[in-house]
Design a protein around this motif. Structure first.
Motif: not given
Length: 418
Positions: A233-234, A347, A349-350, A380-381
């Motif tokens: 993930s980023r 912010d 992503d996960v 977000p996931r």
């Protein structure tokens, strides 16, 4: 100088912990010995990440000459850092000897010190756990907890068949924030007396190794990023919800700890208009609202009877008991607010849900997604932890390995005084 009995910190240090591979052994003025050492380190890291490999493959991959590779491999073998791993017979050409790192060249120790449980793991340089201990935390004082950690670690080291000197580095995960100046942990309310200076020096002296101290949520994030749901993930957030509330943030492989090591201490935020259940002179903290104790308090207020734990509340919610279902609904509502704050600030992503509450992800994830979406346009996931109760422990192991690998390399390849 010996490193035995020293403590260092990943939290509160000037630089954040970096998960990216180390570039090589300690920087020293250039000389021929340093050049050879850098070549050996380059090959060792290549073998660790991509082995087993032949001499020819290593030469092609690194750009080093074949004689240089052969000389460096001979040094690594002699130092016990690399070993033969078999042979490769191509359809054409000569059979090639394959090499790999020797994981038994050194070992690390990971410690997870929590209010309810103490966990210890011994791992080799490949990250394979070779012995562990998992026991209830029955310490009635901070010293008793520290001594129990040392005893469990010694048992695990003995079970692995290792002398104490085989442990190159130890990382301890704990609630709170390490204060290097005071050499103690701050903001660890879940472990009474844990802020007293000297406790981790006591652990380091008892183990005879360097001990790095890190926040448990940060280590859980490292573990989940390295071995679990956060991989690749980023910007990844691990939300630890159990006896407390904390989060760890990993951005592009780097753990973010903040200017004073307190990044992620979300549970300390006080909510306006609410009175604390533990201190009537202060407002309720976010931790008191969403922790496992909060779930139990809500369930009791709704008519459920003692003895009661958060795990029992979730179990009975699965069976459809109305009070338990309502307690879980309120937990979802509070956690949904936490997730919305995290999404707005970072912010990611996960977001991985972990800790004791995270073990009930089957009940929580879908309602939490809905609660988050009602509060925020960000998406977000949400993922359950793949490491479960071992996230902090494996994060401690992963962090210890980053420090231990170059330490073991330097020690084993150091010129013998003559």
């Amino acid at each position: 100088m010996s490193t035995a009995g020293r403590t260092t910190a990943t939290d509160g240090a000037p630089q954040p912990v970096t998960l990216a591979p180390l570039s090589g052994p300690g920087q020293q003025p250039w000389n021929r010995q340093r050049l050879r050492s850098n070549n050996e380190w380059l090959l060792l890291e290549r073998l660790r990440r991509h082995g087993p490999l032949s001499r020819a493959q290593l030469a092609r991959d690194t750009g080093l000459s074949k004689p240089t590779v052969s000389t460096a491999l001979a040094t690594l073998e002699l130092a016990g850092l690399a070993r033969e791993a078999g042979r490769f017979a191509p359809e054409r050409g000569r059979t090639a000897v394959l090499y790999e790192t020797d994981p038994a060249a050194g070992h690390v120790l990971g410690l997870d010190i929590g209010r309810a449980r103490l966990r210890v793991a011994v791992a080799d340089l490949s990250g394979c756990v070779v012995a562990r201990r998992d026991l209830p935390n029955r310490g009635r004082s901070a010293n008793a907890v520290a001594d129990a950690v040392v005893a469990a670690a010694r048992e695990a080291i003995a079970e692995a068949g290792l002398p104490g000197t085989a442990v190159a580095h130890t990382v301890a995960g704990t609630p709170g924030v390490w204060d290097e100046r005071r050499r103690s942990v701050r903001l660890a309310a879940s472990l009474p007396g844990w802020g007293r200076p000297g406790l981790f020096d006591r652990i380091a002296d008892g183990l005879g190794t360097t001990v790095t101290v890190a926040n448990d949520a940060n280590l859980a994030a490292v573990g989940e990023y390295t071995y679990g749901a956060g991989a690749g993930s980023r910007l990844f957030v691990y939300l630890l919800v159990g006896t407390g509330l904390g989060l760890g943030v990993v951005k592009d492989g780097e753990l973010l700890t903040g200017a004073h090591g307190a990044a992620g201490e979300l549970g300390l935020l006080r909510l306006p208009g609410c009175t604390s259940t533990t201190n009537t002179n202060t407002g309720t903290t976010l931790e008191e609202t969403v922790s496992a104790d909060a779930v139990v308090r809500t369930a009791l207020d709704l008519g459920m009877r003692r003895p009661l734990t958060a795990e029992k509340v979730f179990t009975r919610a699965r069976l459809g008991e109305p009070a338990a279902v309502e307690a879980v609904r309120q937990e979802v509502d509070h956690l949904g607010y936490v997730l919305a704050v995290v999404a707005a600030l970072l912010d990611p992503d996960v977001i991985v849900l972990g800790g004791g509450i995270g073990r009930s992800a089957d009940l929580l994830l879908r309602p939490l997604e809905q609660a988050l979406y009602e509060r925020s346009p960000l998406r977000p996931r949400l993922e359950p932890s793949r490491l479960g109760q071992d996230a902090v422990l494996l994060g401690a192991v992963a962090t210890a390995l980053e420090a231990a690998r170059p330490e073991v390399f330097e020690r084993r390849t150091a010129p013998v005084p003559g």
